[in-house]
Write a protein that holds these residues in place. Structure first.
Motif, PDB file in Angstrom:
ATOM      1  N   LEU A 292       0.633  -1.287   0.087  1.00  0.00           N
ATOM      2  CA  LEU A 292       0.052  -0.114  -0.163  1.00  0.00           C
ATOM      3  C   LEU A 292       0.950   1.288   0.146  1.00  0.00           C
ATOM      4  O   LEU A 292       1.086   1.970   1.027  1.00  0.00           O
ATOM      5  CB  LEU A 292      -0.836   0.061   1.302  1.00  0.00           C
ATOM      6  CG  LEU A 292      -1.997   1.208   1.490  1.00  0.00           C
ATOM      7  CD1 LEU A 292      -3.027   1.070   0.180  1.00  0.00           C
ATOM      8  CD2 LEU A 292      -2.787   0.915   2.546  1.00  0.00           C
ATOM      9  N   PRO A 293       1.634   1.519  -1.130  1.00  0.00           N
ATOM     10  CA  PRO A 293       2.180   2.921  -1.134  1.00  0.00           C
ATOM     11  C   PRO A 293       1.346   4.185  -1.453  1.00  0.00           C
ATOM     12  O   PRO A 293       0.063   3.716  -1.637  1.00  0.00           O
ATOM     13  CB  PRO A 293       3.050   2.598  -2.553  1.00  0.00           C
ATOM     14  CG  PRO A 293       2.206   1.772  -3.433  1.00  0.00           C
ATOM     15  CD  PRO A 293       1.388   0.917  -2.384  1.00  0.00           C
ATOM     16  N   ALA A 294       1.770   5.228  -1.216  1.00  0.00           N
ATOM     17  CA  ALA A 294       0.857   6.347  -1.636  1.00  0.00           C
ATOM     18  C   ALA A 294       0.362   6.319  -2.878  1.00  0.00           C
ATOM     19  O   ALA A 294       1.222   5.702  -3.946  1.00  0.00           O
ATOM     20  CB  ALA A 294       1.565   7.672  -1.362  1.00  0.00           C
ATOM     21  N   PRO A 295      -0.762   6.646  -3.397  1.00  0.00           N
ATOM     22  CA  PRO A 295      -1.778   7.453  -2.308  1.00  0.00           C
ATOM     23  C   PRO A 295      -2.503   6.693  -1.521  1.00  0.00           C
ATOM     24  O   PRO A 295      -2.836   5.717  -1.952  1.00  0.00           O
ATOM     25  CB  PRO A 295      -2.466   8.344  -3.384  1.00  0.00           C
ATOM     26  CG  PRO A 295      -2.647   7.609  -4.481  1.00  0.00           C
ATOM     27  CD  PRO A 295      -1.324   6.696  -4.760  1.00  0.00           C
TER      28      PRO A 295
ATOM     29  N   GLY B 218      -0.501  11.672  -0.085  1.00  0.00           N
ATOM     30  CA  GLY B 218      -0.423  11.735  -1.631  1.00  0.00           C
ATOM     31  C   GLY B 218       1.172  11.485  -2.361  1.00  0.00           C
ATOM     32  O   GLY B 218       1.890  11.375  -1.571  1.00  0.00           O
ATOM     33  N   THR B 219       1.041  11.560  -3.577  1.00  0.00           N
ATOM     34  CA  THR B 219       2.231  11.688  -4.281  1.00  0.00           C
ATOM     35  C   THR B 219       2.869  12.863  -4.887  1.00  0.00           C
ATOM     36  O   THR B 219       3.848  13.081  -5.587  1.00  0.00           O
ATOM     37  CB  THR B 219       2.329  10.368  -5.385  1.00  0.00           C
ATOM     38  OG1 THR B 219       1.133  10.906  -6.370  1.00  0.00           O
ATOM     39  CG2 THR B 219       1.950   9.204  -4.978  1.00  0.00           C
ATOM     40  N   ASN B 220       2.060  13.981  -4.759  1.00  0.00           N
ATOM     41  CA  ASN B 220       2.279  15.036  -5.315  1.00  0.00           C
ATOM     42  C   ASN B 220       2.512  16.213  -4.195  1.00  0.00           C
ATOM     43  O   ASN B 220       1.879  16.126  -3.196  1.00  0.00           O
ATOM     44  CB  ASN B 220       1.404  15.824  -6.258  1.00  0.00           C
ATOM     45  CG  ASN B 220       1.324  14.908  -7.326  1.00  0.00           C
ATOM     46  OD1 ASN B 220       2.239  14.510  -7.902  1.00  0.00           O
ATOM     47  ND2 ASN B 220      -0.020  14.687  -7.835  1.00  0.00           N
TER      48      ASN B 220
ATOM     49  N   GLN C  86       9.285  13.538   0.136  1.00  0.00           N
ATOM     50  CA  GLN C  86       9.077  12.346  -0.328  1.00  0.00           C
ATOM     51  C   GLN C  86       7.621  11.549  -0.113  1.00  0.00           C
ATOM     52  O   GLN C  86       6.954  11.998   0.781  1.00  0.00           O
ATOM     53  CB  GLN C  86      10.114  11.226   0.158  1.00  0.00           C
ATOM     54  CG  GLN C  86      11.403  11.784  -0.220  1.00  0.00           C
ATOM     55  CD  GLN C  86      12.548  10.889   0.385  1.00  0.00           C
ATOM     56  OE1 GLN C  86      12.678   9.736  -0.122  1.00  0.00           O
ATOM     57  NE2 GLN C  86      13.569  11.692   0.995  1.00  0.00           N
ATOM     58  N   SER C  87       7.332  10.662  -0.953  1.00  0.00           N
ATOM     59  CA  SER C  87       6.052  10.089  -1.009  1.00  0.00           C
ATOM     60  C   SER C  87       6.322   8.580   0.111  1.00  0.00           C
ATOM     61  O   SER C  87       7.387   8.169  -0.034  1.00  0.00           O
ATOM     62  CB  SER C  87       5.388   9.490  -2.193  1.00  0.00           C
ATOM     63  OG  SER C  87       5.406  10.582  -3.066  1.00  0.00           O
TER      64      SER C  87
END
Length: 373
Positions: free
Chosen positions: A147-150, A231-233, A253-254
């Motif tokens: 379960l990585p971001a987002p 999130g990733t942004n 960083q994400s």
């Protein structure tokens, strides 16, 4: 007449009014039959159309969809975990060995050690159940898959202590491992001076080796809806308390978690474990960041379900439950006209019509008859 002249013509008018009854409620669910038929499309002969144990009238009043079984206002897309204490068929004070996932993903949480099990609290929050953690060794664990971001976490929780103890963290939920950029969590903390009182009782979300602190204290002994988004942004994260966005620092960083999850504790590798002394009523985890409308729908559903906060938080004259039922959010104004039928949203509420359907009207029917001789 007898003189051959034109006689008087008597015309009798008889006017009959047939008025549609608006008070008939055949199934006793709190919704008149006419509204069930023409507005809500529920069955006027069945008090619980979707068979979820809640009457149609109760669901409409509290912002649920009476045609959808148990889904309420919760978006289903991207839902990885959904825990509801109400679903636990336990007696008050019983240990919780397994908390079943209601998302359909099968991500149940469990505790195999008897003395490490949290306990079931019946009627803990306005008549609804919760799970209580003792702050010593209670915890539930599970696996959500990579379960990585987002990702987004939403919890309804309560801290037993009004104020957090010195140098203490109470972890509500933690996803991932104790490695930099590999963990996301929700907790409350307090540090000793020299940091001082500015760090007391603050809502704190840990992402890897870095934390995000709000400027708002979160006092215990009251229930709160806590939302953490990663999130990733940039700025890559957001925090909300009872639907109110908090000011937090940025992060470069994400996060990337392995999906391992703990409730009520944080098992750290290098320091003493941190446990929650408090309760959790509901947990939702999404494999995405929620849009504003989705987040408002989730938080609105939780507020209504648990009787938290005001009934018309934006003070526009339209109950939040009604706005969530039709719009999915509370951002539409009273003067707005969502369906473009020249009747504003507030008037639609007052008339009992559907503000999303231009053909929805509240009409009294009349019929007239002319009888002549």
């Amino acid at each position: 007449n007898g003189s051959g002249g034109r006689g008087a013509i008597t015309v009798v008018f008889a006017r009959y009014y047939v008025v549609a009854r608006s008070d008939i409620d055949s199934d006793g669910d709190g919704l008149p039959d006419a509204r069930e038929t023409f507005i809500y499309h529920t069955s006027p002969a069945t008090s619980d159309t979707d068979g979820d144990g809640m009457s149609d009238g109760w669901e409409v009043l509290h912002g649920f969809n009476p045609l959808v079984h148990e889904a309420g206002g919760v978006p289903q897309s991207g839902l990885r975990l959904w825990l509801q204490a109400d679903d636990l068929a336990l007696t008050n004070g019983a240990g919780v060995s397994v908390w079943r996932d209601q998302s359909g993903q099968g991500h149940d949480l469990s505790q195999g050690v008897t003395n490490g099990r949290p306990t079931y609290e019946a009627g803990a929050l306005n008549g609804r159940a919760a799970v209580h953690f003792d702050g010593t060794n209670d915890g539930l664990v599970g696996a959500l898959g990579s379960l990585p971001a987002p990702l987004t976490m939403v919890v309804v929780s309560r801290f037993d202590q009004l104020h957090q103890g010195s140098n203490d963290y109470d972890y509500v939920a933690k996803i991932g491992q104790d490695v930099t950029n590999s963990c996301a969590s929700i907790n409350r903390f307090c540090l000793n001076p020299p940091q001082g009182s500015q760090y007391s009782d603050h809502y704190y979300a840990l992402q890897g080796a870095n934390g995000y602190v709000t400027n708002t204290e979160i006092l215990g002994q009251t229930w709160t809806i806590l939302t953490a988004e990663h999130g990733t942004n940039a700025p890559r994260h957001g925090l909300w308390m009872d639907g109110v966005e908090q000011t937090v620092g940025s992060y470069a960083q994400s996060v990337g978690t392995d999906g391992s999850i703990e409730l009520g504790r944080y098992s750290k590798l290098t320091v003493t474990n941190h446990y929650l002394k408090g309760s959790i009523a509901e947990v939702l985890v999404y494999e995405k960041t929620l849009s504003q409308a989705e987040r408002e729908a989730v938080e609105g559903y939780l507020k209504i379900k648990y009787g938290m906060g005001c009934t018309d938080c934006d003070r526009d004259g339209m109950p939040d439950a009604w706005e969530l039922q039709y719009f999915g959010n509370t951002t539409n104004t009273a003067a707005g006209d969502f369906d473009g039928d020249a009747v504003n949203n507030l008037r639609e509420y007052q008339r009992g019509t559907n503000p999303t359907n231009a053909l929805s009207v509240n009409v009294t029917l009349y019929a007239s008859s002319l009888i002549g001789s």
